[in-house]
Design an enzyme around this catalytic site. Structure first.
Site, PDB file in Angstrom:
ATOM      1  N   SER A   1      39.167  33.976  42.974  1.00 17.24           N
ATOM      2  CA  SER A   1      39.045  34.368  44.190  1.00 17.24           C
ATOM      3  C   SER A   1      38.362  33.582  45.158  1.00 17.24           C
ATOM      4  O   SER A   1      37.454  32.707  44.523  1.00 17.24           O
ATOM      5  CB  SER A   1      38.378  35.632  44.373  1.00 17.24           C
ATOM      6  OG  SER A   1      39.134  36.778  43.578  1.00 17.24           O
TER       7      SER A   1
HETATM    8  C1  SAM Z   1      41.508  37.954  41.043  1.00 16.99           C
HETATM    9  S1  SAM Z   1      41.261  37.759  39.420  1.00 16.99           S
HETATM   10  C2  SAM Z   1      39.589  37.873  39.238  1.00 16.99           C
HETATM   11  C3  SAM Z   1      38.938  36.729  39.785  1.00 16.99           C
HETATM   12  C4  SAM Z   1      37.472  36.702  39.424  1.00 16.99           C
HETATM   13  N1  SAM Z   1      36.511  38.019  39.478  1.00 16.99           N
HETATM   14  C5  SAM Z   1      36.595  35.395  40.312  1.00 16.99           C
HETATM   15  O1  SAM Z   1      35.974  36.012  41.092  1.00 16.99           O
HETATM   16  O2  SAM Z   1      36.966  34.481  39.841  1.00 16.99           O
HETATM   17  C6  SAM Z   1      41.757  39.420  38.870  1.00 16.99           C
HETATM   18  C7  SAM Z   1      41.981  39.523  37.327  1.00 16.99           C
HETATM   19  O3  SAM Z   1      42.009  40.914  37.077  1.00 16.99           O
HETATM   20  C8  SAM Z   1      42.511  41.079  35.912  1.00 16.99           C
HETATM   21  N2  SAM Z   1      42.913  42.455  35.611  1.00 16.99           N
HETATM   22  C9  SAM Z   1      43.945  43.038  35.823  1.00 16.99           C
HETATM   23  N3  SAM Z   1      44.191  44.035  35.524  1.00 16.99           N
HETATM   24  C10 SAM Z   1      43.313  44.397  34.693  1.00 16.99           C
HETATM   25  C11 SAM Z   1      42.619  45.511  33.984  1.00 16.99           C
HETATM   26  N4  SAM Z   1      43.261  46.657  33.877  1.00 16.99           N
HETATM   27  N5  SAM Z   1      41.539  45.425  33.302  1.00 16.99           N
HETATM   28  C12 SAM Z   1      40.709  44.234  33.460  1.00 16.99           C
HETATM   29  N6  SAM Z   1      41.145  43.236  34.086  1.00 16.99           N
HETATM   30  C13 SAM Z   1      42.250  43.322  34.838  1.00 16.99           C
HETATM   31  C14 SAM Z   1      43.499  40.039  35.811  1.00 16.99           C
HETATM   32  O4  SAM Z   1      43.928  39.523  34.512  1.00 16.99           O
HETATM   33  C15 SAM Z   1      42.833  38.928  36.737  1.00 16.99           C
HETATM   34  O5  SAM Z   1      42.248  37.745  35.758  1.00 16.99           O
END
Ligand code: SAM
Length: 409
Positions: free
Chosen positions: A77
């Site tokens: 992000s």
């Molecule tokens: C925007 S990214 C995360 C960014 C991270 N927090 C950072 O700041 O760099 C969103 C993440 O949510 C994960 N995601 C989506 N659905 C999910 C779920 N049900 N449980 C866990 N993770 C999930 C995706 O695989 C993705 O990597």
């Protein structure tokens, strides 16, 4: 942490300091501990294929995965939105914090804020992401971060209870595990989608309900796994990639053929006399509009559709659009006589174009007169909570696990 070459370390530090300064100027980072985290975390190590200078730009998100439909499903992000969520969480030293949606840099930001006595659990459903986060943690040397692979729907019971949970993926609902695994008085910060509009909401647990303290406009990749709930598109125009579509999120099924015909016909504009500053966000207005109007999906339009004059505006987050039978009207603006300000209005299409546009403008005026200085309150109750135990007025959004209420106290 030092690098092998002093020169490299200096350059990195300068980039981080410049980014932190930008976050302060944008109003995203205010707490000195949030600022200190951004001055410290070597976020570029999480995106080795990306130009290092880009990774330290306040608004730069690194897309790391796209699904078969071309939808972005994983990213590091942008620092600005990370800072906004960290501010919302009001993290204290010694806390145990769960981050939903991993990658590394934001877990490290949180680790900086909770300190060595605290603990960060960062989870992701995708093993590629958790492997990348593991590598990042190993390379940066944080000892208070645990990386877990799993579906956020179940939370991480082995490490609960949490003082705060920060969700970094768009959620249409709040699974019971998140509430159960949050301490009483603890904070859940979540990009919550409400009738198509996503806001990162800071919610405090009170018993089995959650009550908002703040909400900010945001865009996040959609949830996967058990909580996946993507919006459906009603496509009103799709020629040469100039797509115009309504994003449906619990809205009534539209008469797509009638709306397509309406879009192809000339429009009528109605102006409100209400003005906003050029940089003034309209997210509070939009949340108000969706509270009072029953059928207000967001319209997503590609820039090409604007260029060709098919719609009068585009926004990646969508434009509120009031639908009534075979007619619709969407929010727009024009430069006002006072050149720094923009007058709000509505563009109507269809047999009742003017009437629908006037209806939207009426509510823009109502917002200006009565609600502009107020904050929406967002409350989350367990599904099945009887109506008489909900706030007396407001927009109720029923999801499988929860009843979300937006009200304007
Ligand atoms: C925007 S990214 C995360 C960014 C991270 N927090 C950072 O700041 O760099 C969103 C993440 O949510 C994960 N995601 C989506 N659905 C999910 C779920 N049900 N449980 C866990 N993770 C999930 C995706 O695989 C993705 O990597």
């Amino acid at each position: 942490m030092t690098d092998k070459t002093g020169q490299q370390a200096t350059t990195e530090q300068q980039m981080r300091d410049a980014m932190a300064q930008k976050l302060i100027e944008l109003g995203a980072a205010r707490d000195p501990r949030v600022v200190a985290a951004f001055r410290t975390v070597r976020r570029h190590l999480a995106a080795p294929d990306v130009d290092m200078t880009e990774t330290y730009q306040a608004e730069f998100a690194t897309i790391t995965k796209t699904d078969e439909h071309g939808v972005d499903i994983s990213s590091v992000s942008a620092p600005r939105i990370q800072a906004v969520q960290l501010e919302q969480a009001r993290i204290e030293p010694g806390w145990t914090v769960l981050e939903v949606g991993s990658g590394g840099p934001n877990a490290a930001n949180i680790a900086e804020m909770v300190g060595e006595q605290g603990h960060v659990v960062t989870m992701d459903i995708d093993t590629d992401v958790t492997a990348r986060a593991e590598r990042f943690v190993a390379e940066t040397g944080y000892r208070n971060i645990t990386v877990v692979t799993g579906d956020a729907e179940g939370g991480v019971p082995d490490h609960a209870p949490f003082d705060a949970i920060i969700v970094t993926v768009q959620a249409a609902d709040i699974p019971p595990a998140w509430v159960d695994q949050l301490k009483q008085g603890g904070r859940l910060v979540v990009p919550l989608r409400m009738r198509g509009m996503t806001r990162t909401v800071s919610l405090v647990r009170e018993g089995d309900r959650l009550i908002s303290c703040s909400h900010e406009l945001c865009g996040f990749v959609p949830m996967q796994g058990a909580g996946e709930d993507r919006m459906r598109l009603a496509v009103l125009h799709d020629v040469d990639g100039e797509e115009v579509a309504l994003r449906l999120d619990g809205h009534p099924e539209p008469d797509v053929e009638a709306l397509r015909t309406a879009l192809a016909q000339p429009s009528t504009k109605v102006w409100s006399g209400v003005t906003v500053g050029g940089m003034e966000p309209k997210d509070h207005l939009d949340l108000f509009l969706t509270t009072v109007l029953d059928n207000l999906p967001l319209m997503a339009a590609k820039p090409g559709a604007r260029k060709r004059g098919i719609v009068a505006g585009v926004s990646p987050l969508g434009i509120p659009t009031l639908v009534a039978g075979g007619s619709f009207a969407y929010r727009t603006s024009r430069r006002s006589d006072d050149s720094d300000r923009w007058e709000l209005g509505a563009v109507g299409h269809g047999p009742e174009d003017e009437k629908v546009a006037e209806r939207l403008v009426d509510e823009i005026q109502a917002w200006h007169h009565e609600y502009r200085s107020r904050q929406a309150r967002i409350e989350v109750y367990p599904a099945g909570t009887p109506d008489d135990q909900l706030p007396a007025s407001g927009r109720v959004i029923d999801r499988p696990h929860t009843r979300v209420i937006i009200s304007w106290p």
